[in-house]
Write an enzyme that holds these catalytic residues in place. Structure first.
Site, PDB file in Angstrom:
ATOM      1  N   HIS A  73      89.587 -10.355  21.984  1.00 30.85           N
ATOM      2  CA  HIS A  73      88.631  -9.690  22.873  1.00 30.85           C
ATOM      3  C   HIS A  73      87.965  -8.530  22.145  1.00 30.85           C
ATOM      4  O   HIS A  73      88.641  -7.685  21.543  1.00 30.85           O
ATOM      5  CB  HIS A  73      89.363  -9.164  24.116  1.00 30.85           C
ATOM      6  CG  HIS A  73      88.497  -8.335  25.014  1.00 30.85           C
ATOM      7  ND1 HIS A  73      88.881  -7.105  25.503  1.00 30.85           N
ATOM      8  CD2 HIS A  73      87.246  -8.551  25.513  1.00 30.85           C
ATOM      9  CE1 HIS A  73      87.923  -6.605  26.263  1.00 30.85           C
ATOM     10  NE2 HIS A  73      86.920  -7.455  26.278  1.00 30.85           N
ATOM     11  N   SER A  74      86.635  -8.464  22.178  1.00 26.32           N
ATOM     12  CA  SER A  74      85.876  -7.339  21.627  1.00 26.32           C
ATOM     13  C   SER A  74      86.234  -7.103  20.151  1.00 26.32           C
ATOM     14  O   SER A  74      86.038  -7.990  19.326  1.00 26.32           O
ATOM     15  CB  SER A  74      86.128  -6.099  22.496  1.00 26.32           C
ATOM     16  OG  SER A  74      85.152  -5.111  22.270  1.00 26.32           O
ATOM     17  N   TYR A  75      86.775  -5.937  19.805  1.00 32.79           N
ATOM     18  CA  TYR A  75      87.230  -5.669  18.435  1.00 32.79           C
ATOM     19  C   TYR A  75      88.217  -6.729  17.969  1.00 32.79           C
ATOM     20  O   TYR A  75      88.295  -7.040  16.772  1.00 32.79           O
ATOM     21  CB  TYR A  75      87.868  -4.276  18.392  1.00 32.79           C
ATOM     22  CG  TYR A  75      88.703  -3.967  17.166  1.00 32.79           C
ATOM     23  CD1 TYR A  75      88.109  -3.536  15.983  1.00 32.79           C
ATOM     24  CD2 TYR A  75      90.092  -4.077  17.208  1.00 32.79           C
ATOM     25  CE1 TYR A  75      88.885  -3.231  14.869  1.00 32.79           C
ATOM     26  CE2 TYR A  75      90.879  -3.775  16.110  1.00 32.79           C
ATOM     27  CZ  TYR A  75      90.270  -3.351  14.931  1.00 32.79           C
ATOM     28  OH  TYR A  75      91.049  -3.056  13.825  1.00 32.79           O
ATOM     29  N   GLY A 114      87.942  -9.736  18.097  1.00 32.12           N
ATOM     30  CA  GLY A 114      87.241 -10.803  17.415  1.00 32.12           C
ATOM     31  C   GLY A 114      87.219 -10.598  15.911  1.00 32.12           C
ATOM     32  O   GLY A 114      87.259 -11.559  15.128  1.00 32.12           O
ATOM     33  N   HIS A 129      82.496  -6.621  30.514  1.00 27.74           N
ATOM     34  CA  HIS A 129      83.123  -6.689  29.198  1.00 27.74           C
ATOM     35  C   HIS A 129      84.650  -6.732  29.268  1.00 27.74           C
ATOM     36  O   HIS A 129      85.291  -7.472  28.526  1.00 27.74           O
ATOM     37  CB  HIS A 129      82.674  -5.481  28.366  1.00 27.74           C
ATOM     38  CG  HIS A 129      83.141  -5.515  26.948  1.00 27.74           C
ATOM     39  ND1 HIS A 129      82.817  -6.522  26.073  1.00 27.74           N
ATOM     40  CD2 HIS A 129      83.936  -4.643  26.247  1.00 27.74           C
ATOM     41  CE1 HIS A 129      83.368  -6.282  24.889  1.00 27.74           C
ATOM     42  NE2 HIS A 129      84.051  -5.162  24.972  1.00 27.74           N
TER      43      HIS A 129
END
Length: 273
Positions: free
Chosen positions: A109-111, A113, A256
């Site tokens: 998720h987010s970072y 990735g 998000h």
């Protein structure tokens, strides 16, 4: 003997009824494919943020791991300015090796990735599918290519973040954004995040990671875009890969931090993928 046969028939009928009831409630039956999920959280979060999603996946019989990256979550006591993206990649590699996992779904998720892209550099096909949840990922994962988390920001955003690191984080920590930045507005959810969000080590933002192989390029990978509302900084990423044949692309009607605000929808998507 007659009583015993009658009891056996009754027990068998009860068991069959229980199995049918379990199947009807969506809990995994013997014919369902059970999976192993490793869920990697985003910046400032910890393994705790996956609690609601993990509960749903486990209720369906899946095996779920929600590690906290070094310096965050339940490992915040290990915070150090030397912790880097490479450290976080090694965190996840260690989980996979220690638990002897294979044929797993690796979700970032987010970072996160960026983290799973680095993990893919080593594990490659040992992971059955890489799932990027409203996540960052390097556009160039060719051998020898390098990147930094800060590369994804505009010059203005990078300058503001570096200023925050030096003024609020004393040069060693990247202070967390407020819950509202992740589209978390429900007071109880915002309070939950506020209690647990922790600063990121500075090297995770300014340090570089270099690919030795090809990251997740050429592997089975899916992108889940959070679109209600979309995270503005990721809209160009969504648009870029929406029609990219090397990706499977889908959306979730949540913000998000869908891990917090839409756990049932997200868990269903992960199981469908």
């Amino acid at each position: 003997m007659i009583r015993r046969r009658g009891s056996l028939k009754a027990a068998s009928a009860a068991l069959a009824g229980a199995m049918t009831a379990v199947s009807n409630t969506g809990i995994a039956s013997a014919t369902d494919k059970l999976r192993t999920f490793v869920l990697v959280h985003g910046a400032w979060h910890g393994g705790w943020c996956w609690r609601r999603v993990a509960d749903v996946l486990r209720a369906h019989g899946h095996r779920v791991f929600t590690p906290s990256l070094t310096g965050l979550g339940d490992r915040a006591h290990l915070f150090s300015r030397d912790i880097s993206l490479q450290t976080h990649v090694e965190d996840i590699l260690s989980v996979v090796e220690t638990e002897e996992l294979s044929d797993l779904a690796l979700v970032g998720h987010s970072y996160g990735g960026l983290v799973i892209s680095g993990v893919a550099n080593t594990l490659r096909e040992r992971v059955s599918r890489y799932i990027y949840l409203d996540a960052r990922f390097p556009s160039d994962m060719s051998p020898g290519a390098s990147f930094s988390w800060s590369d994804f920001d505009t010059p203005e955003t990078r300058e503001a973040r570096l200023k925050s690191i030096h003024e609020q984080g004393k040069g060693v920590a990247f202070p967390p954004s407020p819950p509202s930045a992740f589209a978390v507005t429900k007071p109880s959810d915002a309070a939950w995040l506020q209690r647990h969000l922790r600063p990121m080590p500075v090297q995770t933002y300014i340090g570089t990671f270099t690919f030795k192989n090809s990251g997740s390029d050429g592997l089975q990978r899916t992108y889940i875009a959070a679109i209600k509302p979309p995270y503005a900084a990721l809209v160009p990423t969504h648009n870029r890969i929406r029609n990219d044949h090397t990706w499977s692309f889908t959306t979730i009607e949540a913000g998000h931090d869908a891990v917090v605000t839409a756990p049932d929808k997200l868990a269903s998507l992960l199981m469908a993928v």
